[in-house]
Design a protein around this motif. Structure first.
Motif, PDB file in Angstrom:
ATOM      1  N   THR A 150      46.159  47.822  38.102  1.00  0.00           N
ATOM      2  CA  THR A 150      47.330  46.995  38.423  1.00  0.00           C
ATOM      3  C   THR A 150      47.766  47.272  39.854  1.00  0.00           C
ATOM      4  N   GLU A 151      48.381  46.279  40.462  1.00  0.00           N
ATOM      5  CA  GLU A 151      48.972  46.466  41.791  1.00  0.00           C
ATOM      6  C   GLU A 151      50.162  45.523  41.909  1.00  0.00           C
ATOM      7  N   GLU A 152      51.241  46.026  42.499  1.00  0.00           N
ATOM      8  CA  GLU A 152      52.458  45.232  42.648  1.00  0.00           C
ATOM      9  C   GLU A 152      52.614  44.774  44.090  1.00  0.00           C
ATOM     10  N   LEU A 153      53.094  43.540  44.249  1.00  0.00           N
ATOM     11  CA  LEU A 153      53.313  42.981  45.575  1.00  0.00           C
ATOM     12  C   LEU A 153      54.688  42.336  45.641  1.00  0.00           C
ATOM     13  N   ALA A 154      55.298  42.393  46.816  1.00  0.00           N
ATOM     14  CA  ALA A 154      56.522  41.628  47.076  1.00  0.00           C
ATOM     15  C   ALA A 154      56.105  40.241  47.548  1.00  0.00           C
ATOM     16  N   VAL A 155      56.693  39.197  46.934  1.00  0.00           N
ATOM     17  CA  VAL A 155      56.324  37.823  47.274  1.00  0.00           C
ATOM     18  C   VAL A 155      57.582  36.966  47.381  1.00  0.00           C
ATOM     19  N   GLU A 156      57.413  35.765  47.897  1.00  0.00           N
ATOM     20  CA  GLU A 156      58.508  34.782  47.893  1.00  0.00           C
ATOM     21  C   GLU A 156      58.285  33.864  46.702  1.00  0.00           C
ATOM     22  N   TYR A 157      59.076  34.085  45.641  1.00  0.00           N
ATOM     23  CA  TYR A 157      58.930  33.295  44.414  1.00  0.00           C
ATOM     24  C   TYR A 157      60.232  33.368  43.640  1.00  0.00           C
ATOM     25  N   GLY A 158      60.692  32.218  43.142  1.00  0.00           N
ATOM     26  CA  GLY A 158      61.939  32.223  42.390  1.00  0.00           C
ATOM     27  C   GLY A 158      61.991  31.121  41.361  1.00  0.00           C
ATOM     28  N   ALA A 159      60.810  30.793  40.782  1.00  0.00           N
ATOM     29  CA  ALA A 159      60.748  29.644  39.880  1.00  0.00           C
ATOM     30  C   ALA A 159      60.604  30.040  38.410  1.00  0.00           C
ATOM     31  N   GLY A 160      61.016  31.248  38.074  1.00  0.00           N
ATOM     32  CA  GLY A 160      60.931  31.656  36.668  1.00  0.00           C
ATOM     33  C   GLY A 160      59.668  32.434  36.375  1.00  0.00           C
ATOM     34  N   ASP A 161      59.718  33.258  35.307  1.00  0.00           N
ATOM     35  CA  ASP A 161      58.589  34.124  34.969  1.00  0.00           C
ATOM     36  C   ASP A 161      57.361  33.296  34.599  1.00  0.00           C
ATOM     37  N   LEU A 162      56.201  33.772  35.037  1.00  0.00           N
ATOM     38  CA  LEU A 162      54.946  33.061  34.756  1.00  0.00           C
ATOM     39  C   LEU A 162      53.791  34.048  34.751  1.00  0.00           C
ATOM     40  N   ASP A 163      52.935  33.946  33.740  1.00  0.00           N
ATOM     41  CA  ASP A 163      51.680  34.697  33.686  1.00  0.00           C
ATOM     42  C   ASP A 163      50.538  33.694  33.799  1.00  0.00           C
ATOM     43  N   ILE A 164      49.617  33.931  34.736  1.00  0.00           N
ATOM     44  CA  ILE A 164      48.480  33.020  34.920  1.00  0.00           C
ATOM     45  C   ILE A 164      47.275  33.827  35.374  1.00  0.00           C
ATOM     46  N   GLY A 165      46.093  33.422  34.928  1.00  0.00           N
ATOM     47  CA  GLY A 165      44.862  34.146  35.281  1.00  0.00           C
ATOM     48  C   GLY A 165      43.926  33.300  36.121  1.00  0.00           C
ATOM     49  N   PHE A 166      43.195  33.976  37.017  1.00  0.00           N
ATOM     50  CA  PHE A 166      42.212  33.293  37.854  1.00  0.00           C
ATOM     51  C   PHE A 166      40.946  34.132  37.961  1.00  0.00           C
ATOM     52  N   ASN A 167      39.859  33.491  38.310  1.00  0.00           N
ATOM     53  CA  ASN A 167      38.631  34.203  38.672  1.00  0.00           C
ATOM     54  C   ASN A 167      38.873  34.852  40.039  1.00  0.00           C
ATOM     55  N   SER A 168      38.721  36.159  40.111  1.00  0.00           N
ATOM     56  CA  SER A 168      39.060  36.882  41.356  1.00  0.00           C
ATOM     57  C   SER A 168      38.163  36.465  42.519  1.00  0.00           C
ATOM     58  N   ARG A 169      36.882  36.186  42.227  1.00  0.00           N
ATOM     59  CA  ARG A 169      35.980  35.786  43.315  1.00  0.00           C
ATOM     60  C   ARG A 169      36.398  34.442  43.893  1.00  0.00           C
ATOM     61  N   TYR A 170      36.850  33.523  43.020  1.00  0.00           N
ATOM     62  CA  TYR A 170      37.298  32.224  43.506  1.00  0.00           C
ATOM     63  C   TYR A 170      38.560  32.367  44.359  1.00  0.00           C
ATOM     64  N   LEU A 171      39.460  33.257  43.944  1.00  0.00           N
ATOM     65  CA  LEU A 171      40.664  33.508  44.743  1.00  0.00           C
ATOM     66  C   LEU A 171      40.297  34.016  46.130  1.00  0.00           C
ATOM     67  N   LEU A 172      39.335  34.936  46.190  1.00  0.00           N
ATOM     68  CA  LEU A 172      38.919  35.504  47.477  1.00  0.00           C
ATOM     69  C   LEU A 172      38.228  34.456  48.343  1.00  0.00           C
ATOM     70  N   ASP A 173      37.393  33.620  47.717  1.00  0.00           N
ATOM     71  CA  ASP A 173      36.712  32.562  48.475  1.00  0.00           C
ATOM     72  C   ASP A 173      37.719  31.654  49.171  1.00  0.00           C
ATOM     73  N   ILE A 174      38.780  31.297  48.438  1.00  0.00           N
ATOM     74  CA  ILE A 174      39.785  30.383  49.007  1.00  0.00           C
ATOM     75  C   ILE A 174      40.632  31.075  50.070  1.00  0.00           C
ATOM     76  N   THR A 175      41.115  32.286  49.781  1.00  0.00           N
ATOM     77  CA  THR A 175      41.972  32.971  50.768  1.00  0.00           C
ATOM     78  C   THR A 175      41.196  33.283  52.047  1.00  0.00           C
ATOM     79  N   ASN A 176      39.872  33.418  51.943  1.00  0.00           N
ATOM     80  CA  ASN A 176      39.062  33.647  53.144  1.00  0.00           C
ATOM     81  C   ASN A 176      39.027  32.422  54.057  1.00  0.00           C
TER      82      ASN A 176
END
Length: 372
Positions: free
Chosen positions: A309-335
């Motif tokens: 687990t790792e915690e991050l400070a983010v800009e978000y205020g739209a209510g609690d949400l749990d969502i899952g993604f493929n980590s490799r796809y996340l990295l491909d896009i953020t790159n």
């Protein structure tokens, strides 16, 4: 045929054409590169019947003519020659071999007749336009990673180029998707491109085009027909068959009403995803994002190796949400993102998420969630 070339000049041209040649071929001539000496240059051509690349190199031609020799073997020989040497290619008209000599080294290579070499460039091109190499490279770089590798859905095995109206402008748009993620980039359509048909350029051709765009300030001439595309980049001419299929109506999967906005530091997020995904399974690669006001927890749980687990400070205020993604796809896009911040527009755990780059209004990404 007899011609003398600078080793570096010949190597550069060979590096452009030899990659097209497949390592294993059932048709012997497709393992070869066509060498044609005429005037003050040598033309080199290679093909796999779907893709063809021609390049020319300055040469001192003593005897005009043409022959074909094994492409990868010739490339490896020239690559290992000392820099600065003069390479002499000599193929007698009635010979079964071509000799290559450079300094004290000499080689004799088996040849096949020029007449056996196929030509895929026949036909006329109905549309012609020019654009800068930097613009074309950007369209490819932003979308290439999302091309599908699934051969059964062959119509997804390339980038879909087409034009769209955006207000009073006509834009040239590139789209790629594999069903799990989608990447879209666009630019103002060059003069002559406004009425082009929608075409799917295959993955292999896309990769070769990307390699040819080494100098971004080069202009690229593009010619299109219903079945082929031809690009001219300096002395290099690349011709490829297009994928004969219908690209899906991708606009239907781009979410329009996602109202939960998340903003996160791109590099911090990317590094955190990379760290926690270290324990993910090679098959699953799932990372769970738990969002609450100003806060994100990234979590990976793998029964075989452990959890992270790792915690991050983010800009978000739209209510609690749990969502899952493929980590490799996340990295491909953020790159692909240029800005320091990544913007995620979310709806719910089962709906696609829209990812935007604040530094590039002309690109967007869609990512399907995973069950976690």
């Amino acid at each position: 045929m007899k011609a003398t070339l600078e080793r570096q000049t010949l190597l550069k041209s060979l590096s452009h054409v030899h990659r097209v040649v497949e390592r294993r071929n059932t048709i012997p001539i497709l393992s070869n590169v066509l060498i044609k000496a005429e005037g003050s240059q040598v033309d080199l051509k290679a093909t796999d019947l779907d893709l063809e690349i021609v390049d020319s190199a300055e040469a001192m031609v003593e005897r005009a003519g043409a022959t074909t020799v094994p492409a990868h073997l010739l490339y490896e020989i020239v690559r290992k020659l000392p820099d600065g040497t003069q390479v002499v290619l000599d193929a007698p008209a009635d010979g079964a071999q071509m000799s290559l000599s450079a300094g004290r080294a000499s080689f004799a290579l088996q040849v096949l007749p020029e007449s056996d070499f196929p030509d895929i460039t026949a036909g006329t091109f109905s549309h012609t336009f020019e654009l800068s190499g930097a613009h074309l490279k950007r369209l490819i770089d932003r979308t290439q990673f999302a091309i599908s590798n699934e051969e059964t859905r062959y119509y997804l095995n390339g980038i879909y180029f087409h034009t769209v109206e955006q207000g009073s402008d006509m834009n040239l748009r590139a789209v790629a998707t594999d069903g799990h993620r989608l990447a879209q980039a666009e630019m103002k359509a060059p003069v002559g491109a406004e009425s082009i048909p929608g075409v799917i350029v295959p993955r292999k051709a896309v990769g070769e085009i990307q390699r040819l765009l080494e100098e971004p300030d080069q202009n690229v001439k593009v010619e299109l027909s219903d079945s082929k595309v031809r690009l001219t980049v300096g002395p290099v001419i690349l011709t490829s068959k297009l994928i004969d299929g219908t690209f899906p109506d991708y606009e239907r999967v781009i979410p329009r009403g996602n109202d939960k906005e998340l903003q996160v530091d791109r590099d911090v997020f990317k590094e955190a995803v990379d760290r926690v995904s270290t324990v993910s399974s090679e098959r699953g690669r799932a990372v769970k994002l738990t969002l609450s006001d100003g806060h994100m927890v990234l979590m990976v749980n793998n029964p075989d190796s452990g959890s992270a687990t790792e915690e991050l400070a983010v800009e978000y205020g739209a209510g609690d949400l749990d969502i899952g993604f493929n980590s490799r796809y996340l990295l491909d896009i953020t790159n692909q993102l240029e800005a320091d911040t990544a913007t995620f527009l979310l709806a719910d755990p089962g709906s696609p998420t829209l990812i935007r780059d604040p530094g590039d209004d002309h690109a967007l990404y869609v990512l399907m969630p995973m069950r976690v």
